[in-house]
Design an enzyme around this catalytic site. Structure first.
Site, PDB file in Angstrom:
ATOM      1  N   HIS A 317      -2.528   3.323   4.742  1.00  0.00           N
ATOM      2  CA  HIS A 317      -2.847   4.432   5.541  1.00  0.00           C
ATOM      3  C   HIS A 317      -1.859   5.033   6.539  1.00  0.00           C
ATOM      4  O   HIS A 317      -1.110   4.288   7.177  1.00  0.00           O
ATOM      5  CB  HIS A 317      -4.107   4.204   6.018  1.00  0.00           C
ATOM      6  CG  HIS A 317      -5.070   5.390   6.557  1.00  0.00           C
ATOM      7  ND1 HIS A 317      -4.849   6.140   7.658  1.00  0.00           N
ATOM      8  CD2 HIS A 317      -6.064   5.945   5.752  1.00  0.00           C
ATOM      9  CE1 HIS A 317      -5.396   7.362   7.529  1.00  0.00           C
ATOM     10  NE2 HIS A 317      -6.416   7.171   6.488  1.00  0.00           N
ATOM     11  N   ASP A 375     -10.840   4.175   0.129  1.00  0.00           N
ATOM     12  CA  ASP A 375     -10.970   4.500  -1.141  1.00  0.00           C
ATOM     13  C   ASP A 375     -11.003   3.172  -2.105  1.00  0.00           C
ATOM     14  O   ASP A 375     -11.133   3.522  -3.297  1.00  0.00           O
ATOM     15  CB  ASP A 375      -9.699   5.286  -1.559  1.00  0.00           C
ATOM     16  CG  ASP A 375      -9.832   6.885  -0.989  1.00  0.00           C
ATOM     17  OD1 ASP A 375      -8.827   6.843  -0.147  1.00  0.00           O
ATOM     18  OD2 ASP A 375     -10.699   7.707  -1.413  1.00  0.00           O
TER      19      ASP A 375
HETATM   20  C1  SDX Z   1      -6.914   8.895   2.400  1.00  0.00           C
HETATM   21  O1  SDX Z   1      -4.796  10.774   6.452  1.00  0.00           O
HETATM   22  C2  SDX Z   1      -6.170  10.491   6.249  1.00  0.00           C
HETATM   23  O2  SDX Z   1      -6.928  10.565   7.056  1.00  0.00           O
HETATM   24  C3  SDX Z   1      -6.578  10.284   4.799  1.00  0.00           C
HETATM   25  C4  SDX Z   1      -8.057   9.887   4.545  1.00  0.00           C
HETATM   26  C5  SDX Z   1      -9.087  10.625   5.023  1.00  0.00           C
HETATM   27  O3  SDX Z   1      -9.889  10.172   5.211  1.00  0.00           O
HETATM   28  O4  SDX Z   1      -8.737  11.855   5.221  1.00  0.00           O
HETATM   29  O5  SDX Z   1      -8.046   8.522   5.076  1.00  0.00           O
HETATM   30  C6  SDX Z   1      -8.237   9.610   3.062  1.00  0.00           C
HETATM   31  O6  SDX Z   1      -6.126   9.800   1.921  1.00  0.00           O
HETATM   32  C7  SDX Z   1      -6.739   7.543   2.454  1.00  0.00           C
HETATM   33  C8  SDX Z   1      -5.224   7.133   1.695  1.00  0.00           C
HETATM   34  C9  SDX Z   1      -5.613   7.114   0.133  1.00  0.00           C
HETATM   35  N1  SDX Z   1      -4.509   6.877  -0.432  1.00  0.00           N
HETATM   36  C10 SDX Z   1      -3.966   5.794  -1.266  1.00  0.00           C
HETATM   37  O7  SDX Z   1      -4.588   4.789  -1.503  1.00  0.00           O
HETATM   38  C11 SDX Z   1      -2.444   6.012  -2.063  1.00  0.00           C
HETATM   39  C12 SDX Z   1      -1.909   4.623  -1.733  1.00  0.00           C
HETATM   40  N2  SDX Z   1      -1.546   4.789  -0.213  1.00  0.00           N
HETATM   41  C13 SDX Z   1      -0.232   4.940  -0.412  1.00  0.00           C
HETATM   42  O8  SDX Z   1       0.360   6.500  -0.908  1.00  0.00           O
HETATM   43  C14 SDX Z   1       0.208   5.494   1.172  1.00  0.00           C
HETATM   44  O9  SDX Z   1      -0.268   4.304   2.021  1.00  0.00           O
HETATM   45  C15 SDX Z   1      -0.355   6.378   1.988  1.00  0.00           C
HETATM   46  C16 SDX Z   1      -0.010   7.829   1.390  1.00  0.00           C
HETATM   47  C17 SDX Z   1      -1.822   6.365   2.311  1.00  0.00           C
HETATM   48  C18 SDX Z   1       0.292   6.643   3.467  1.00  0.00           C
HETATM   49  O10 SDX Z   1       1.755   6.960   3.141  1.00  0.00           O
HETATM   50  P1  SDX Z   1       2.656   6.941   4.683  1.00  0.00           P
HETATM   51  O11 SDX Z   1       1.868   6.836   5.920  1.00  0.00           O
HETATM   52  O12 SDX Z   1       3.539   7.971   4.635  1.00  0.00           O
HETATM   53  O13 SDX Z   1       3.451   5.413   4.523  1.00  0.00           O
HETATM   54  P2  SDX Z   1       4.678   5.529   3.616  1.00  0.00           P
HETATM   55  O14 SDX Z   1       4.450   6.112   2.383  1.00  0.00           O
HETATM   56  O15 SDX Z   1       5.994   5.844   4.425  1.00  0.00           O
HETATM   57  O16 SDX Z   1       4.651   3.820   3.329  1.00  0.00           O
HETATM   58  C19 SDX Z   1       5.279   2.935   4.117  1.00  0.00           C
HETATM   59  C20 SDX Z   1       5.756   1.769   3.545  1.00  0.00           C
HETATM   60  C21 SDX Z   1       6.793   2.188   2.441  1.00  0.00           C
HETATM   61  O17 SDX Z   1       7.632   1.208   2.247  1.00  0.00           O
HETATM   62  P3  SDX Z   1       9.297   1.331   3.084  1.00  0.00           P
HETATM   63  O18 SDX Z   1       9.641   3.054   2.431  1.00  0.00           O
HETATM   64  O19 SDX Z   1       8.880   1.521   4.477  1.00  0.00           O
HETATM   65  O20 SDX Z   1      10.003   0.312   2.296  1.00  0.00           O
HETATM   66  O21 SDX Z   1       4.708   1.133   2.865  1.00  0.00           O
HETATM   67  C22 SDX Z   1       4.796   1.123   1.377  1.00  0.00           C
HETATM   68  C23 SDX Z   1       5.881   2.323   1.156  1.00  0.00           C
HETATM   69  O22 SDX Z   1       6.520   2.076  -0.086  1.00  0.00           O
HETATM   70  N3  SDX Z   1       3.557   1.447   0.980  1.00  0.00           N
HETATM   71  C24 SDX Z   1       3.069   0.896  -0.100  1.00  0.00           C
HETATM   72  C25 SDX Z   1       1.784   1.387  -0.146  1.00  0.00           C
HETATM   73  N4  SDX Z   1       1.388   2.253   0.767  1.00  0.00           N
HETATM   74  C26 SDX Z   1       2.645   2.498   1.561  1.00  0.00           C
HETATM   75  N5  SDX Z   1       3.433  -0.141  -1.163  1.00  0.00           N
HETATM   76  C27 SDX Z   1       2.592  -0.586  -1.891  1.00  0.00           C
HETATM   77  N6  SDX Z   1       1.170   0.083  -2.119  1.00  0.00           N
HETATM   78  C28 SDX Z   1       0.944   1.147  -1.201  1.00  0.00           C
HETATM   79  N7  SDX Z   1      -0.413   1.546  -1.367  1.00  0.00           N
END
Ligand code: SDX
Length: 441
Positions: A317, A375
């Site tokens: 998140h 989720d």
């Molecule tokens: C919702 O904003 C809100 O409040 C949203 C929400 C709401 O109520 O409105 O809470 C609802 O959207 C919840 C999130 C649902 N999405 C998912 O479950 C999809 C999977 N999660 C990711 O796509 C990700 O975690 C996000 C989009 C939720 C957050 O993305 P960020 O904050 O931009 O984090 P990032 O992409 O920069 O990741 C940081 C690191 C990365 O590695 P590095 O580049 O630092 O090496 O963590 C890794 C990412 O590769 N990473 C994951 C991961 N999520 C982040 N690796 C594996 N699996 C994951 N799910």
């Protein structure tokens, strides 16, 4: 940049930040909220320094003052108008939370009755809107239909599109909250080829939504109070969440003066993305693809492999770098629903719980602070309640509509707000002269 106490005689915020840029020192006001991080007000930065700020994804940027929802990602805190989400989930109901988010306080008994009566009287849809559905393929994704039909509301409810009129804003807000369940249920019925079921004024909000989804004209609809209470709690958990992507979309659309129906349609479009509200559908599809506990290590390895492009849906998140407080309540609700319908041995639940256990012990997820989000368990719960996977994000949109509308209303009434128009760091071609076709190589 140095942050120091403001000189006693200077009016304005508690402190200022000194920014030294190109040998020029600029003072930027630092503003404090009632909770959470202070903000450095950079609205004068370009005028004073000729520089923009740069923050793709707005990881460190506040774009408004808000009094609706507060999240502390490090402590797993979520407050709606100051009330902790677990207390609201345990003791309140969704329509009462709608009143809280919209107007700032839990309603008195009379106010609750008035609000319920108002919303109930707006649940019907203009009969001509049913024709929109027949223009879609039966197998169209329900979110595609939701974007279209909700956007079309402004073609039918012209008398509540003047956003400068507080009364029209109130009517549009009530219509949006009241009609979303009706449109969502019609979207589901259309996918089944079943007749639309009209709203019933003798049913509460969530029970009414379930009867519009699952009743059929051929027999009495009995309903299930446990399912109704579970879905009502799921709606509470999803109602608002600060300045998330879809809420920011609604605010940005609304900042141009667009009508609230069009703004909510834009919010639905943004919520659809798998990184946002589409994650509940993506998470269930991922659990189904994993299929069994013994395949979990293979997927954990893929999630760690940057080149795989694979992420564990339902994990991570932008704000919660600790447990998502909603995920805990969601997990409890998931167990309650499965116990009620007697499928405690749902294979996907076993995979989900084992995946959560392994991931929470894995160095990669600990270092990246990746915990289950709301989720992760919602998909299993909604499928157990009888909804198809394609309807999961529609249900998220039904719940989030009150958050979008409350934030839109706050933006419209905020004297500081103006049309949103971000700038950029330009890395394109510098000026060059036009080349006639026969001189191009
Ligand atoms: C919702 O904003 C809100 O409040 C949203 C929400 C709401 O109520 O409105 O809470 C609802 O959207 C919840 C999130 C649902 N999405 C998912 O479950 C999809 C999977 N999660 C990711 O796509 C990700 O975690 C996000 C989009 C939720 C957050 O993305 P960020 O904050 O931009 O984090 P990032 O992409 O920069 O990741 C940081 C690191 C990365 O590695 P590095 O580049 O630092 O090496 O963590 C890794 C990412 O590769 N990473 C994951 C991961 N999520 C982040 N690796 C594996 N699996 C994951 N799910």
């Amino acid at each position: 940049m140095n942050v120091h106490d403001r000189p006693d005689d200077a009016p304005g915020p508690e402190t200022n930040a000194d920014l030294v840029l190109n040998d020029t020192k600029t003072q930027l006001p630092v503003r404090a909220g009632t909770l959470g991080p202070n903000v450095v007000d950079v609205s004068r930065l370009y005028r004073d320094t000729g520089c923009f700020t740069y923050d793709p994804g707005f990881t460190s940027t506040a774009n408004c003052v808000s009094r609706i929802t507060y999240i502390d990602g490090d402590h797993g805190t979520l407050l709606y108008r100051g009330y902790p989400i677990d207390q609201l989930a345990d003791h309140s109901n969704f329509l009462e939370v709608c009143h809280l988010l919209l107007y700032g306080d839990l309603p008195t008994k009379d106010a609750a009755n008035t609000f319920r009566h108002t919303i109930t009287r707006h649940t019907m849809l203009h009969e001509q809107m049913t024709r929109f559905f027949t223009g879609f393929r039966r197998d169209a994704h329900p979110m595609a239909i939701m974007v279209g039909v909700v956007g079309a509301l402004s073609a039918f409810y012209h008398d509540s599109t003047d956003i400068s009129d507080p009364e029209q804003r109130a009517v549009a807000s009530h219509r949006m909250i009241a009609k979303m369940p009706t449109i969502a249920a019609m979207t589901y019925k259309y996918s089944l080829g079943q007749p639309f079921i009209y709203p019933r004024n003798d049913f509460d909000y969530t029970a009414n939504f379930l009867q519009m989804c699952f009743a059929i004209p051929c027999e009495p609809y009995l309903g299930n109070p446990v399912m109704t209470k579970a879905l009502d709690r799921i709606f509470i958990l999803h109602a608002d969440h600060e300045q998330n992507a879809s809420t920011s979309t609604v605010r940005l659309a609304g900042s141009s003066g667009a009508n609230p129906f069009a703004c909510v349609a834009a919010g639905i479009a943004c919520l659809w993305g798998p990184a946002h509200g589409g994650a509940n559908e993506a998470a269930l599809n991922m659990l189904a693809e994993i299929g069994s506990v013994d395949r979990i290590p293979e997927f954990i390895a893929k999630a760690k492999d940057k080149n795989s492009g694979f992420r564990l849906m339902g994990f991570g998140h932008r704000v919660y770098k600790n447990y998502d407080p909603r995920a805990k309540v969601m997990q409890q609700t998931c167990h309650e629903v499965l116990d009620t319908i007697g499928t405690r041995n749902e294979p996907l639940l076993e995979v989900a719980m084992e995946l959560e256990r392994i991931a929470l012990q894995d160095e990669y997820f600990i270092e990246k602070k990746l915990y289950p989000n709301i989720d992760f368990y919602s998909g299993i719960t909604l499928r157990a309640m009888g909804f198809p996977v394609s309807m999961f994000t529609v249900l998220f949109a039904v719940a989030r509509t009150v958050g979008w509308i409350a934030q839109w209303k706050e933006m419209i009434e905020d004297p500081e707000q103006r049309i949103g128009r971000p700038r950029q760091l330009y890395m394109g071609a510098t000026e060059r002269q036009f080349v006639p076709m026969d001189e191009r190589v």
